[in-house]
Every structure is written in C-alpha cells, then in structure tokens.
Design a protein around this motif. Structure first.
Motif, short mmCIF file in Angstrom:
data_model
loop_
_atom_site.label_atom_id
_atom_site.label_comp_id
_atom_site.label_asym_id
_atom_site.label_seq_id
_atom_site.Cartn_x
_atom_site.Cartn_y
_atom_site.Cartn_z
N ASN A 65 39.12 39.29 41.09
CA ASN A 65 39.75 40.10 41.97
C ASN A 65 39.49 41.64 41.59
N SER A 66 38.61 42.22 42.16
CA SER A 66 37.94 43.79 41.44
C SER A 66 38.92 44.67 42.25
N ALA A 67 39.58 44.34 43.42
CA ALA A 67 40.21 45.50 44.09
C ALA A 67 41.20 46.27 43.16
N VAL A 68 41.09 47.44 43.09
CA VAL A 68 41.85 48.18 42.42
C VAL A 68 43.40 47.83 42.56
N ASP A 69 44.03 47.51 43.60
CA ASP A 69 45.16 47.50 43.79
C ASP A 69 45.82 46.10 43.64
N PHE A 70 45.11 45.20 43.10
CA PHE A 70 45.49 43.98 43.27
C PHE A 70 46.62 43.57 42.10
N THR A 71 46.46 44.21 41.00
CA THR A 71 47.62 44.05 39.81
C THR A 71 48.58 45.19 40.05
N LYS A 72 48.69 45.75 40.99
CA LYS A 72 49.73 46.76 41.42
C LYS A 72 50.74 45.89 42.06
N ALA A 73 50.75 44.88 42.48
CA ALA A 73 51.59 43.95 43.08
C ALA A 73 52.86 43.52 42.02
N GLY A 74 52.76 43.47 41.17
CA GLY A 74 54.05 43.38 40.08
C GLY A 74 53.55 42.65 38.82
N ASP A 75 54.52 42.49 38.05
CA ASP A 75 54.36 42.10 36.69
C ASP A 75 53.68 40.62 36.32
N TYR A 76 53.43 40.06 37.66
CA TYR A 76 53.08 38.59 37.57
C TYR A 76 51.52 38.52 37.92
N SER A 77 50.94 39.80 38.31
CA SER A 77 49.61 39.85 38.86
C SER A 77 48.72 40.03 37.88
N TRP A 78 47.91 39.32 37.24
CA TRP A 78 47.05 39.92 36.19
C TRP A 78 45.43 39.48 36.55
N SER A 79 44.48 40.32 36.11
CA SER A 79 43.26 40.09 36.35
C SER A 79 42.28 40.51 35.10
N PRO A 80 41.24 39.71 34.76
CA PRO A 80 40.25 40.48 33.71
C PRO A 80 39.03 40.99 34.45
N SER A 81 39.08 40.84 35.78
CA SER A 81 37.93 41.45 36.44
C SER A 81 37.83 43.02 36.20
N ILE A 82 36.60 43.46 36.02
CA ILE A 82 36.26 44.68 36.14
C ILE A 82 36.56 45.37 37.69
N THR A 83 36.99 46.44 37.89
CA THR A 83 37.66 47.09 39.06
C THR A 83 36.62 47.75 39.57
N LEU A 84 36.44 47.79 41.06
CA LEU A 84 35.72 48.09 41.92
C LEU A 84 35.17 49.72 41.56
N ASP A 85 36.06 50.52 41.11
CA ASP A 85 35.77 52.02 40.63
C ASP A 85 34.89 51.95 39.68
N VAL A 86 35.11 50.99 38.67
CA VAL A 86 34.22 51.03 37.57
C VAL A 86 32.88 50.33 37.91
N PHE A 87 32.72 49.40 38.68
CA PHE A 87 31.85 48.66 39.14
C PHE A 87 30.93 49.79 39.84
N GLN A 88 31.42 50.34 40.90
CA GLN A 88 30.55 51.44 41.53
C GLN A 88 30.26 52.62 40.82
N GLU A 89 30.89 53.16 40.09
CA GLU A 89 30.43 54.10 39.04
C GLU A 89 29.06 53.80 38.53
N ARG A 90 29.08 52.59 37.97
CA ARG A 90 27.77 52.10 37.09
C ARG A 90 26.70 51.69 37.98
N ASN A 91 27.08 51.50 39.35
CA ASN A 91 25.91 50.99 40.34
C ASN A 91 25.52 52.16 40.59
N ALA A 92 26.25 53.18 40.72
CA ALA A 92 25.81 54.68 41.28
C ALA A 92 24.82 55.23 40.06
N GLN A 93 25.16 55.02 38.84
CA GLN A 93 24.50 55.37 37.94
C GLN A 93 23.07 54.91 37.77
#
Length: 384
Positions: A140-168
C-alpha cells in the motif's frame, strides 16, 4: 423487485453487518490478545485470488509459500507452526470491510496482511484499528494509508517518493511527456505527485488523461498523446493496463521511450517486444549480486521454475517481518504490535535492513531503484 422490498433488504444487511462487527469486537476484546493454545499461529490475508487483480494474489502466494517453508522448517514461532487464513477480496473495498470484521473476530489470527490496492485497504482500516489487529498493508503506497491509526503499518515506499524518483528518471530522458494514469484515487494521487515533481525538474506535461482500469481500448487517448509530440510517454498504473498501453502505443505508431507497467511476469509476457527498453520503479531485481538476494533467487527458481519479481518479494518479506515481530513481542496481537515498534533490524530482500518510523509506521529513507526491460527481464539501469 419493488423499492420497498429493496429498502427493507438493505436495512437487514446493514443491521446484520453492524451486529457482526459488534460481536467481533466483543470476541476480540475477550480473547483475541492471549497466546494461542493450539500448535499453530495464524496470519490473516485479505487479497485478490480472483477478479482483475488475481495475478497479484498468485504472486503473493508464491512469496508466502517460500517464506513459510523456511520459517516452519526452522521451528516456526517459538516451536509453533505458522499458517495463513486467506480470504479472497478481489481487492474490492466492498469486500475488504466484512473480511476485516471476520478477521478481528477470529482470535486465532494475530495480524493481517493486505490488501493489494490502497483503496481496498483504507476502506477496512477503521475495523482493524478498532479491533486492535495489526493491518500490514505491504503493497500500500498511498500516503494516507498508515494515517488510519496505530494498527496500520506498511513497508511500501509511498507514492510521493515513487513519483519524485520517476520524474527524476524521466527528466534524464525527456523534457516533454504525455501521461496517462488510472482513474482511481490511487491513480489521481500518483499523477498529482508526478506532475508536481516533473514541474520541479523542468519536465513539461504536454498531454495528460485518466484511463478507466477496466478498459481494453486506449487508442483514442493514446493518439492524442502521440499527436502532442512528446519525447517520452509515462503510464501511472498497474501491470495489465500497462501492457495494453505500451502495445497500443506501438500500434498507433509511437516509437519513443516508455515509462510504465510493473516488474511482474504478467506485464513482461503480455507486453512482449513492445515493452523492450521500458523503464519502471522497482524494489528488486533478480540480477542483484548481493549474496542474500542470489540465495533467495536460487531458492525461488528451484521451487517455482521462474525468476521472482517485486510482488513475490513483497509477500516473502512481509511474512518474515511479522514473524520476527511476533518472536520479539510474543505470538499475540499485542506482541506483533510491540515487535513492530521495538525491532530495529528487520531484514528484507527488497528493502535490506530497516526499522519503522514510529510516527509514519513506514521504513525511513528507502528509495526505489530504476529498472529497464532488456531481453525479457528487468535489470538495473545503474542510475541512482
């Protein structure tokens, strides 16, 4: 069917779901936190085994199977075998919510893995957080996913980081691009981040358009993108739609650089020769010479007779992270949470050694790698 009957039926469904959620919460509160008395530790998996995203579920299953073979051969978690309880969500938000309710109510499940798409996971997040069951959205790369609460975790690189590198990486090849992106919440967010980063890096978007995920003919849109005379074409989406996009781009006569699709066997096989030279964001390549990766690839090939890709690695690493968390904190729901908070040396094939940032509940400082498709396989470009 009368409107009155339909309304009554909807009311019964809503009441039934609410009752099930209440019962699940009570069961979880009464017994979900205790160490299982059985000889097996269970993780729940909410993911697609059928429907449009079924290929990702198949790739997950391969990664899970290899990881579980190794974990159980080594004694499981404190001598207890590790198994999965899988529910087919089709990565549909309408299905992930009742699955979450079921998992929260099953006290044998100490953590949940999934779902595949961020919207499907986000829909279920309130249920997992109320039920105090870790939701490990490992793709789950959507930036807001882990904002749901203390029990939502993800090792995925977030969309903002993916797309910054993509644009680079795009900026190194082109200064004018056409862009197509999925008409979903995920796709719109990906385009927003790409557009912002592209502007910062001097890349002009000469044409852009959303595309419907279930469409089969993208040529009317692609012709418009072609006629804008871009130096490269960018696709922000998944593997199946990416394969159709690049094949149809070549069909309408566009021969320029393509950025899109995914590092999956399905994309490579569906796109064929049309995708040769394609550039994607990735977290893994079978060509990596790191001894740990070489060993993983060897074992994966021996079991499945194919090379692993990103989504096999995501699943393999996810199981290993949760097992290590449970070994540290205990094979309970609270124990998994404790492990995720305290372990500083999780070790993954895709991410290397990492710890979670306790505010974002994601790894710190992880960056994607640039991969190029050569002779039917994605290999590193060597660019940072």
């Amino acid at each position: 069917m009368s409107k009155q009957w339909s309304g009554s039926r909807r009311l019964r469904v809503v009441v039934g779901i609410a009752s099930a959620a209440l019962v699940a919460g009570l069961v979880s509160a009464c017994g979900g936190s205790s160490e299982s008395d059985s000889g097996t530790v269970y993780f729940g998996v909410s993911g697609p085994k059928s429907g449009p995203s079924a290929e990702y579920g198949r790739l997950w299953q391969q990664g899970f199977d290899l990881a579980l073979d190794e974990i159980n051969a080594a004694g499981g978690i404190n001598g207890k075998k590790v198994e999965l309880k899988w529910e087919d969500s089709q990565s549909d938000p309408k299905q992930t919510v009742p699955i979450a309710t079921k998992f929260v109510g099953d006290e044998s499940i100490i953590a949940e893995l999934g779902d595949f798409s961020s919207p499907a996971s986000i829909a279920a997040s309130p249920v997992y957080n109320r039920g105090k069951l870790v939701q490990y959205g490992f793709t789950n790369s959507a930036v807001d996913f882990t904002k749901a609460g203390d029990y939502s975790w993800s090792p995925s690189i977030t969309l903002d980081v993916f797309q910054e590198r993509n644009a680079q990486w795009v900026s190194a090849k082109a200064k004018k691009v056409s862009v197509v992106y999925l008409e979903t919440d995920w796709g719109k967010q990906a385009f927003k981040f790409f557009e912002q980063s592209a502007k910062e890096k001097g890349v002009e978007i000469v044409y852009s358009s959303p595309i419907l995920p279930d469409s089969q003919d993208f040529r009317p849109v692609l012709i418009k993108g072609r006629d804008a005379n871009p130096e490269a074409f960018v696709h922000l989406g998944y593997g199946p739609d990416g394969a159709l996009i690049v094949k149809q781009l070549r069909d309408v006569g566009y021969g320029g650089q393509f950025f899109g699709g995914q590092n999956t066997p399905q994309f490579i096989s569906l796109a064929g020769a049309a995708a040769e030279g394609d550039i994607v964001n990735g977290v893994f390549t079978a060509a990596d010479t790191n001894p740990k990766v070489v060993d993983f690839v060897k074992k994966f090939r021996a079991k499945f007779n194919v090379d692993p890709g990103d989504f096999n690695v995501y699943a393999y690493d996810a199981i290993n992270v949760l097992v290590k968390a449970a070994e540290h904190g205990g094979a309970t729901r609270e124990g998994v949470l404790k492990g995720l908070r305290e372990v500083k040396d999780f070790d993954g094939i895709g991410l290397g050694t990492f710890a979670f940032d306790q505010q974002t509940r994601r790894p710190n400082g992880v960056k994607p790698i640039e991969l190029i498709l050569k002779n039917g396989a994605f290999v590193p470009t060597g660019n940072k």
